[in-house]
Enzyme design. Structure first.
Site, PDB file in Angstrom:
ATOM      1  NE  ARG A 139      -2.813  -1.037   3.409  1.00  0.00           N
ATOM      2  CZ  ARG A 139      -2.959  -2.199   4.047  1.00  0.00           C
ATOM      3  NH1 ARG A 139      -3.479  -3.235   3.424  1.00  0.00           N
ATOM      4  NH2 ARG A 139      -2.598  -2.321   5.303  1.00  0.00           N
TER       5      ARG A 139
ATOM      6  CB  CYS B  18      -6.009 -17.324  17.067  1.00  0.00           C
ATOM      7  SG  CYS B  18      -4.601 -16.243  17.352  1.00  0.00           S
TER       8      CYS B  18
ATOM      9  CE1 TYR C 296     -28.202  -0.147  33.600  1.00  0.00           C
ATOM     10  CE2 TYR C 296     -28.888   2.125  33.930  1.00  0.00           C
ATOM     11  CZ  TYR C 296     -29.095   0.779  34.135  1.00  0.00           C
ATOM     12  OH  TYR C 296     -30.177   0.350  34.845  1.00  0.00           O
TER      13      TYR C 296
ATOM     14  CE  LYS D 139     -23.298   4.293  42.492  1.00  0.00           C
ATOM     15  NZ  LYS D 139     -23.662   4.173  43.919  1.00  0.00           N
TER      16      LYS D 139
END
Lengths: 548, 548
Positions: A22, A43, A425, A433
């Site tokens: 590249r 892997c 969350y 938390k």
């Protein structure tokens, strides 16, 4: 026109080749791969063994032809580079199919030969029924050997490859013995954090031999593994997964500098001691980002990034490698274990001051179905609060927490920063938390003297010295066990029952995971008690106890 | 003895109360909650509505009795604080059950009243069949109204609560219309990133009305929702989920400073303009960490942390709030969407210079089964490369990537740091080059001029101006569509077919997700072409196109 030779065509070598192309269409790029395959997914080997990856071809990410068509790279498989002549800038290449050897000149030479499985010089390990699992031919040989007649396999070494191989073999229905010289599986974690892994291995029928050193193998009939303890294990096959060592022979023979770990020495732009020769991946020694010490950390991510950096350096670009932090992860049946940075053993060995905290909290909000606990250990500097390392184990969300903490470690964040992290969350994903926030908050409390902790390893001595061990869980929680010598004063009754707790003797309080213990400790401390809270509660103590 | 009054007993208020008690056993702590419940899981409300959380009691994390037993806190539910007398330091409390009103003095007052659902003043919204979903009584009312006769519900507003409510209602088998005034669902993301969410909503049978403003509701018989476009939707019930506004009336009436957003002004230790009064959670205005501008970000994590900080400040501790970065996440059927930092719309509105990149990569190694794509958008500063924001959408691993990037943003990391991140990798969990690494590497290439990109929104004009649009995917990939006017020159053939690509006209190349487009762009650029690569490839263009 620049001519770049690359020794090794898997992770680091393949990355270097693609990046070099590249950066330069005019460069001539030749990749020599000793084996028959380039750019394969090493892997993934245990997962094809176990059947999760059904197709062997899925492991072959590129062929010489596809790399040639896409990148105009000359890929030569079955081609072993046997020597480097640094004066003439040529390498000697041995074609393992034709048997011929030829010289190939270079302007830049990138070494990416990887690492080889360690085969200790023990009697019997040269038997044809002893395998390793590092590349496609290894895999082919092992799978061919796993005929229906094979009932029992011993895996020697309980690191990443060993554990993944054990799981794969169990998926195939084979009886498995796992033999590990150390006192625990998965040495990158501290022993107590591996207790759930040992438990799940046993639950899945694996015979686990910890602290057992293989002495020799006798090979008449079934293989007999003789352990130092005197135990003898009978086995149809053996897989050696003791670890790997850098394939540094070529570099060593060429007189390149080798580090104290046995890996090739490179600067932070992947240059060896010869400025025309570069090295990347499992063959090099890296600096650990936490303590700056030289280490071997054979990991795929760093190998890929180093390959890119070496190509950049060849073309005069200034990118550089910052060191490794050892982030790694392992699936062990339904459990996941991961770590980043230094563990407690390494901090102790290096004499680095640290504090540690254990937290256990759900991978997501407890009121949303399917939550499972994440057990987290953080290690941080006593003065600055800087994160030094983290380990986690659990069924879900372990990778996320270790990745979050890996970035924190990379950025040099402190426990204050952990407390403040604004993580995503919603009930299916986390908690308002998160366990990482809780770890930061607990560490702040510890740093500020609000939280005083006792470690699991102190309990026995403390109890013997008359320290009052108080279990503040509710009565229904203590069925599964209490600490030796503990008394139950539930937190919900503690204010009422306070007159029953003598003030004269020190107190250690604990609950299941540590939060209620902390609340009780704050309450009692303010009532004038000399009190500490058990780090990570009963759950941590149990993990610690299982490893004694 | 210090007397602390806390107005509001959910996230921020409950956190403040618990922390205050841990800091001081001698303080008198009273929590006033206007509603009948304290410390309930309001983020869980839609999931009980939908049945995932089977037991309503699971939402009730604490009772006044449990808080009293554990913390010695006086919790008074159904108790509305109606006024603050700052001179005498007393509040007027109205007991909604007995009807009596009484004064309660304070040394410190912590306001945590939260935010209230917005109810626009439109005709018909006062009908008893119009609901909101903010607390347990809201939930009880809506669930009681969802009798078997109810066939159709309209949800107004496609933010977090709106989308979660839509999914819950579909789980109950109700026909759902979702009406959103803006041109997209989930405004915290940029429009193109929400295309998969719109698609999944439609696939799950939701009638989606984007860019449609509700004008009025007529209530004789079934509810008739009249939209600005002239459309009329018939519906048995309506759930309003337009958003929330801070419950700042009490603070405002007391003369406390209010910010330009309508939230209560606080310093970084949660003090209001009256040093004896603190405010936390959805009622306060916060600073956005990226641009420092005041914003309202009603989120559970910040509320909890602010509650802890307010208690610290009351007791003279120095912890402080650093601002919010707006990390948020939403489950929409099988899709997850999440974001952190500023989005492109906000950067444009604020006149902040930025660059953007789109990446699409598997949540884990493609050769391990079950991988699904994560679509990632990052926004960063053109000069420093500092991360400004990130958005992601996909089926798995979205929370992990946004959390990693949230920490990066918190730490002020740059795209170079993203490229170097050492994240946990094993095939079931990630890739050796994670999508976050790829984003960093692509951004480095962009910053260094190796990568030149065209945006999806430029394609139509470019094609009209004669730019050659080249699809470098393999022929079998283009069945599902190509860009208008594109020609197919597969990357695997590009070197061979180069003579067929005229050099006189500029070129835009693209593949499916951008990687092969980049490889082709590097190749062509070095052959002397004026060439750019389509940002995020065909996939990003498709997402963008779906939202036009």
């Amino acid at each position: 026109m620049q001519k770049i030779l690359i020794v090794g065509g898997v992770a680091g070598g393949a990355s270097a080749a693609a990046r070099a192309r590249r950066l330069s269409e005019s460069a001539e790029i030749i990749v020599f791969e000793r084996g028959p395959y380039v750019s394969f997914a090493n892997c993934g080997l245990p997962y094809h063994l176990g059947g999760e990856i059904a197709e062997r071809d899925a492991l072959l990410l590129h062929t010489p032809e596809s790399l040639s068509a896409r990148f105009g790279i000359d890929v030569r498989v079955n081609s072993e580079v046997q020597a480097i002549d640094r004066t003439s800038k040529t390498v000697a290449v041995h074609n393992r199919q034709t048997g011929e050897t030829y010289a190939e000149p270079y302007d830049a030479l990138i070494l990416a030969p990887g690492a080889a499985p360690i085969r200790p010089p023990l009697a019997g390990l040269d038997d044809s029924r002893v395998f390793t699992l590092r590349n496609i031919p290894d895999l082919d040989r092992l799978m061919a050997a796993l005929t229906p007649e094979i009932k029992t396999v011993s895996v020697v070494g309980a690191g990443f490859i060993g554990l993944e191989t054990v799981e794969a073999l169990r998926h195939r229905g084979v009886q498995v013995h796992l033999i590990e010289r150390g006192p625990q599986v998965l040495a990158p974690l501290d022993a107590e954090m591996t207790a759930p892994l040992s438990a799940t291995l046993k639950a899945h029928g694996v015979s686990l031999f910890l602290g057992e050193s293989l002495q020799q193998v006798t090979t008449g009939g079934a293989l007999q593994l003789h352990l130092e303890s005197g135990k003898v294990i009978s086995s149809d096959l053996i897989v050696l997964a003791i670890g790997v060592r850098p394939e540094s022979a070529l570099a060593r023979a060429a007189g390149l500098d080798i580090g104290i770990t046995g890996g090739v020495l490179v600067d932070n732009q992947q240059r060896t001691s010869d400025s025309a020769i570069y090295a990347v991946g499992d063959v090099v020694e890296v600096r650990h980002v936490v303590d700056g010490k030289p280490v071997l950390l054979p990991l795929a991510g760093p190998a890929n990034r180093q390959g890119r950096i070496a190509a950049d350096t060849v073309f005069g670009r200034s990118s550089h490698y910052r060191g490794s932090q050892g982030t790694a992860i392992c699936k062990v049946f339904e459990q996941t274990a991961a770590s980043t940075g230094l563990n407690e053993k390494a901090l102790q060995a290096a004499g680095i001051a640290y504090r540690k905290l254990y937290l256990h909290a759900g991978d997501h909000a407890g009121y949303y179905p399917g939550a499972t606990p994440v057990s987290l250990k953080i290690l941080f500097a006593p003065d600055s609060g800087r994160l030094l390392g983290a380990q986690a184990v659990g069924e879900k969300g372990v990778d996320k927490r270790i990745d979050v903490l890996a970035v924190a470690l990379q950025a040099g964040l402190t426990v204050d920063d952990l407390a403040e992290m604004e993580l995503s969350y919603a009930p299916p994903y986390g908690s308002a938390k998160d366990v990482v926030n809780l770890a930061g908050m607990a560490a702040q409390n510890l740093q500020e003297g609000l939280l005083a902790i006792a470690q699991p390893e102190e309990i026995a001595v403390a109890a013997a010295q008359g320290v009052q061990i108080i279990d503040v869980r509710e009565p229904e929680e203590i069925m599964a066990g209490m600490l030796p010598g503990a008394r139950n004063l539930p937190l919900s009754e503690l204010r009422r029952l306070l007159p029953h707790l003598p003030k004269g003797l020190p107190v250690i309080v604990y609950c299941q995971v540590g939060l209620r213990g902390y609340i009780a400790q704050r309450f009692l401390a303010q009532q004038g008690y000399q009190v500490r809270s058990l780090n990570g509660g009963y759950k941590t103590w149990s993990m610690w106890q299982q490893m004694q």
